[in-house]
Design a protein around this motif. Sequence first.
Motif, PDB file in Angstrom:
ATOM      1  N   GLY A 128      26.638  31.744  39.599  1.00 19.28           N
ATOM      2  CA  GLY A 128      27.254  33.061  39.592  1.00 19.28           C
ATOM      3  C   GLY A 128      28.766  33.016  39.481  1.00 19.28           C
ATOM      4  N   CYS A 129      29.355  34.187  39.292  1.00 16.21           N
ATOM      5  CA  CYS A 129      30.806  34.284  39.144  1.00 16.21           C
ATOM      6  C   CYS A 129      31.238  35.698  39.503  1.00 16.21           C
ATOM      7  CB  CYS A 129      31.216  33.959  37.705  1.00 16.21           C
ATOM      8  SG  CYS A 129      32.999  33.986  37.492  1.00 16.21           S
ATOM      9  N   GLU A 130      32.402  35.792  40.169  1.00 20.14           N
ATOM     10  CA  GLU A 130      32.919  37.122  40.529  1.00 20.14           C
ATOM     11  C   GLU A 130      34.292  37.349  39.941  1.00 20.14           C
ATOM     12  OE1 GLU A 130      32.652  37.126  44.844  1.00 20.14           O
ATOM     13  OE2 GLU A 130      30.596  36.439  44.606  1.00 20.14           O
ATOM     14  N   ASN A 131      34.641  36.601  38.914  1.00 17.14           N
ATOM     15  CA  ASN A 131      35.986  36.736  38.361  1.00 17.14           C
ATOM     16  C   ASN A 131      36.127  37.938  37.428  1.00 17.14           C
ATOM     17  OD1 ASN A 131      37.339  34.677  39.653  1.00 17.14           O
ATOM     18  ND2 ASN A 131      36.560  33.141  38.248  1.00 17.14           N
ATOM     19  N   TYR A 132      35.058  38.379  36.861  1.00 21.47           N
ATOM     20  CA  TYR A 132      35.073  39.548  35.970  1.00 21.47           C
ATOM     21  C   TYR A 132      36.183  39.476  34.923  1.00 21.47           C
ATOM     22  CZ  TYR A 132      31.453  41.581  38.829  1.00 21.47           C
ATOM     23  OH  TYR A 132      30.274  41.794  39.472  1.00 21.47           O
ATOM     24  N   CYS A 133      36.259  38.368  34.215  1.00 20.51           N
ATOM     25  CA  CYS A 133      37.123  38.337  33.029  1.00 20.51           C
ATOM     26  C   CYS A 133      36.616  39.465  32.132  1.00 20.51           C
ATOM     27  CB  CYS A 133      37.013  36.985  32.329  1.00 20.51           C
ATOM     28  SG  CYS A 133      37.539  35.640  33.392  1.00 20.51           S
ATOM     29  N   SER A 134      37.533  40.196  31.516  1.00 18.40           N
ATOM     30  CA  SER A 134      37.132  41.492  30.944  1.00 18.40           C
ATOM     31  C   SER A 134      36.178  41.360  29.755  1.00 18.40           C
ATOM     32  CB  SER A 134      38.376  42.284  30.543  1.00 18.40           C
ATOM     33  OG  SER A 134      39.045  41.624  29.508  1.00 18.40           O
ATOM     34  N   TYR A 135      36.102  40.163  29.146  1.00 14.23           N
ATOM     35  CA  TYR A 135      35.242  39.976  27.966  1.00 14.23           C
ATOM     36  C   TYR A 135      33.884  39.376  28.329  1.00 14.23           C
ATOM     37  CZ  TYR A 135      37.126  35.384  28.940  1.00 14.23           C
ATOM     38  OH  TYR A 135      37.490  34.242  29.589  1.00 14.23           O
ATOM     39  N   CYS A 136      33.671  39.019  29.604  1.00 14.66           N
ATOM     40  CA  CYS A 136      32.576  38.106  29.922  1.00 14.66           C
ATOM     41  C   CYS A 136      31.395  38.798  30.597  1.00 14.66           C
ATOM     42  CB  CYS A 136      33.115  36.990  30.826  1.00 14.66           C
ATOM     43  SG  CYS A 136      31.863  35.769  31.233  1.00 14.66           S
ATOM     44  N   ILE A 137      30.216  38.444  30.157  1.00 10.40           N
ATOM     45  CA  ILE A 137      28.981  39.057  30.652  1.00 10.40           C
ATOM     46  C   ILE A 137      28.428  38.313  31.878  1.00 10.40           C
ATOM     47  CG2 ILE A 137      27.407  37.715  29.156  1.00 10.40           C
ATOM     48  CD1 ILE A 137      27.155  41.486  29.556  1.00 10.40           C
ATOM     49  N   VAL A 138      28.944  37.101  32.116  1.00  7.25           N
ATOM     50  CA  VAL A 138      28.334  36.235  33.139  1.00  7.25           C
ATOM     51  C   VAL A 138      28.198  36.894  34.522  1.00  7.25           C
ATOM     52  CG1 VAL A 138      28.679  34.089  34.462  1.00  7.25           C
ATOM     53  CG2 VAL A 138      28.761  34.051  31.983  1.00  7.25           C
ATOM     54  N   PRO A 139      29.254  37.539  35.063  1.00  2.00           N
ATOM     55  CA  PRO A 139      29.086  38.122  36.401  1.00  2.00           C
ATOM     56  C   PRO A 139      27.954  39.156  36.457  1.00  2.00           C
ATOM     57  CG  PRO A 139      31.401  38.030  35.826  1.00  2.00           C
ATOM     58  CD  PRO A 139      30.633  37.681  34.573  1.00  2.00           C
ATOM     59  N   PHE A 140      27.662  39.788  35.324  1.00  2.00           N
ATOM     60  CA  PHE A 140      26.610  40.813  35.302  1.00  2.00           C
ATOM     61  C   PHE A 140      25.218  40.192  35.237  1.00  2.00           C
ATOM     62  CE2 PHE A 140      30.461  42.490  33.370  1.00  2.00           C
ATOM     63  CZ  PHE A 140      30.679  43.636  34.127  1.00  2.00           C
ATOM     64  N   GLY A 192      29.020  24.494  37.606  1.00  2.00           N
ATOM     65  CA  GLY A 192      29.153  25.844  38.146  1.00  2.00           C
ATOM     66  C   GLY A 192      29.946  26.655  37.155  1.00  2.00           C
ATOM     67  N   GLN A 193      29.802  27.986  37.189  1.00  5.69           N
ATOM     68  CA  GLN A 193      30.629  28.810  36.296  1.00  5.69           C
ATOM     69  C   GLN A 193      32.100  28.569  36.629  1.00  5.69           C
ATOM     70  OE1 GLN A 193      27.487  30.421  36.659  1.00  5.69           O
ATOM     71  NE2 GLN A 193      27.307  30.162  34.459  1.00  5.69           N
ATOM     72  N   ASN A 194      32.376  28.291  37.902  1.00  3.33           N
ATOM     73  CA  ASN A 194      33.717  27.902  38.330  1.00  3.33           C
ATOM     74  C   ASN A 194      33.537  27.016  39.556  1.00  3.33           C
ATOM     75  OD1 ASN A 194      36.336  27.649  39.150  1.00  3.33           O
ATOM     76  ND2 ASN A 194      36.511  29.748  39.914  1.00  3.33           N
ATOM     77  N   THR A 199      36.193  24.627  35.364  1.00  2.00           N
ATOM     78  CA  THR A 199      37.184  25.014  36.364  1.00  2.00           C
ATOM     79  C   THR A 199      37.959  26.230  35.858  1.00  2.00           C
ATOM     80  OG1 THR A 199      38.562  23.354  35.343  1.00  2.00           O
ATOM     81  CG2 THR A 199      37.579  22.765  37.424  1.00  2.00           C
ATOM     82  N   HIS A 200      38.466  27.022  36.783  1.00  2.00           N
ATOM     83  CA  HIS A 200      39.267  28.185  36.419  1.00  2.00           C
ATOM     84  C   HIS A 200      40.708  27.912  36.827  1.00  2.00           C
ATOM     85  CE1 HIS A 200      40.835  32.178  36.077  1.00  2.00           C
ATOM     86  NE2 HIS A 200      39.662  32.661  35.694  1.00  2.00           N
ATOM     87  N   PRO A 201      41.674  28.095  35.903  1.00  5.25           N
ATOM     88  CA  PRO A 201      43.075  27.790  36.228  1.00  5.25           C
ATOM     89  C   PRO A 201      43.565  28.511  37.489  1.00  5.25           C
ATOM     90  CG  PRO A 201      42.838  28.230  33.891  1.00  5.25           C
ATOM     91  CD  PRO A 201      41.503  28.544  34.505  1.00  5.25           C
TER      92      PRO A 201
HETATM   93  S1  SF4 Z   1      32.109  32.862  33.845  1.00  2.22           S
HETATM   94 FE1  SF4 Z   1      34.177  32.191  33.314  1.00  2.22          FE
HETATM   95  S2  SF4 Z   1      34.847  33.607  31.701  1.00  2.22           S
HETATM   96 FE2  SF4 Z   1      33.055  34.554  32.724  1.00  2.22          FE
HETATM   97  S3  SF4 Z   1      33.920  35.879  34.324  1.00  2.22           S
HETATM   98 FE3  SF4 Z   1      33.494  33.890  35.273  1.00  2.22          FE
HETATM   99  S4  SF4 Z   1      35.460  32.761  35.077  1.00  2.22           S
HETATM  100 FE4  SF4 Z   1      35.566  34.494  33.655  1.00  2.22          FE
END
Ligand code: SF4
Length: 434
Positions: A151-163, A195-197, A229-231
Motif C-alpha cells: 500500500g501507499c498513502e503518498n497520493y502522488c497526483s498521477y498515481c492510482i496505487v493508493p486507490f 514495497g511501494q515505498n 524508495t521515495h525521495p
Molecule cells: S506508489 Fe509511488 S507514485 Fe504512487 S502514490 Fe505511492 S509514492 Fe506516489
Amino acid sequence: MILNKVYLESFGCQMNAFDSEVLESLLEEDGFSITQDPSDANAIIVITCSVRENAERRAIGRLNDLSRHKGAILAVCGCMAQRLGEKLFDLVPALEIVAGPDSYSMLPSTISKAIAGEDRKILVETDSSVTYRLRKVTGSSPSRYLSITRGCENYCSYCIVPFVRGSVRSKEAGAVIEDLRILAASGAKEITLLGQNVMAYQSGDCGFVELLYRILEETDIYRIRFLTTHPRDVNEGIFKLMAENGRICPHIHLPFQSGSDRILSAMNRGYTRSEYLDIISMARELRPDIAFTTDIIVGFPGENDADFEETLDIVEKVRFDSAFTFKYSPREGTRAAELDNHVPAEVKKSRLEALNNTIQSIRKEIMTECIGSIEEILLDARVKKGENHFLKGRTPHFRNVLLGTDNGNPGDIFSVVLKELRNFTFIGEEITGR
Ligand code: SF4
C-alpha cells in the motif's frame, strides 16, 4: 485423488511477481497443483497492473484470449481487479472471479467453489492488516523478492496505487526475518525487499534502516537490495549503512519523475529538485560509487519546454545507470486526471525520445568506464544467445554480466574482470569462483 490444476500469469511490477508466489503457495496448500500450460488447467489466474492504461488494455486482451480455454475457471487478480471490479465481467464475458490484492487468502476456496459450479464472485474488500507471509518457497532462483510493506498513502497526483493497494501496512519485523530465513534455506543469496515505498516501513519502533540492521545481524542473506524508495522519506542512515556494510548493495532506485519544481508540486511529490540533488550528493559523499536508477514522467499536464529542460538537467547532473521513462497518461480517479493543459501527444513523444537518448548515452559512458574493473557477480541464470551458452549474473551495482563458461551454477559467486560491453551487458571473464 485428482488435483485441480491452476495456471498463473502475472503482469506488472515486482510486487505482482511476489504476489504470484504467494498465490502459488496458498493454492498448493489448499491442494491445487500449478501447471505451466493453460490448456491443462482447471483454473486460470491473471494478476494485473493498473498503473498505465496500456497495461489494463493488454491484460483485458490477454484475459479474453485465455477465455478460449472453455473448461477452466477464469479469475483476475491484482490492481486492475481492484480498480474495475464488477465492470470486468462486461469487459471479459467469460470471467468468473475478480479478486483484489487484499483477498488472495480467500482465492483457493473461491476457485474450488467455482469449479463446483458456484456463481461469479467478486472479492474487492480492502483490509489494511493484510501483509502476506511466505508460506512455502515455490521457485529456486538465488535471487528472490520479499514484500515488507504493502500500500501507499503518498497520493502522488498521477498515481492510482493508493486507490487500489490501500493504506501502508508493514510486515512485522520478526516475520520478515523468519521469511528471509525460509528463503535463505531454499538457496536464496540475494533478496530484494519490496514495497511501494520501503522507506515507509514501520513495525513498532523498527523503521526501515533498523530493519536492515536486524536483517544483517539475524540472517546470512549475502546481498540485500530494496525497491522502491521515495525521495521524501530517504535519510542519511540508509547510505551510511551502504557505506559500512557490503551486504547492502550500492544501488538505489530513487524515482524523481520531473526536474521542475512547478511540476513536482503539481505531482504532489513532496520534494524540490534541489532537495533531490542534495540527496544524491549526500549519498555520493558516503558511498561514492553508488549506482542510481530512477523513474521519469514526461508530458505531465502543464509541462513546458523549460520544465522538460530541467528534467534533462537532472539526468545530466545525476548520471543514472538507467531509468524507466514514461509519457504521462491520465488515470481516472486521480487528481491529475482532472487537470487541463494537456501536453500534445507528439510533444510527449519527442520529449521521451530526447530523454531516452540522453539517458542511453550517459549509461554507455558509465558502463564503458567500468571496462577492465574487477567485480563480484552472483550468478542467477543460464542463458543461450544464438549458439552460445552463457552464465548470467549481476554486480552489486545491479549491472548485468555474461560469462562465456559452463563451469558454474546459479547461486555461485564469481570474481570477474569486465572485458567488453555488448548491448548494455558486460562480457566478463572469471578470475575466481566459489
Ligand atoms: S506508489 Fe509511488 S507514485 Fe504512487 S502514490 Fe505511492 S509514492 Fe506516489
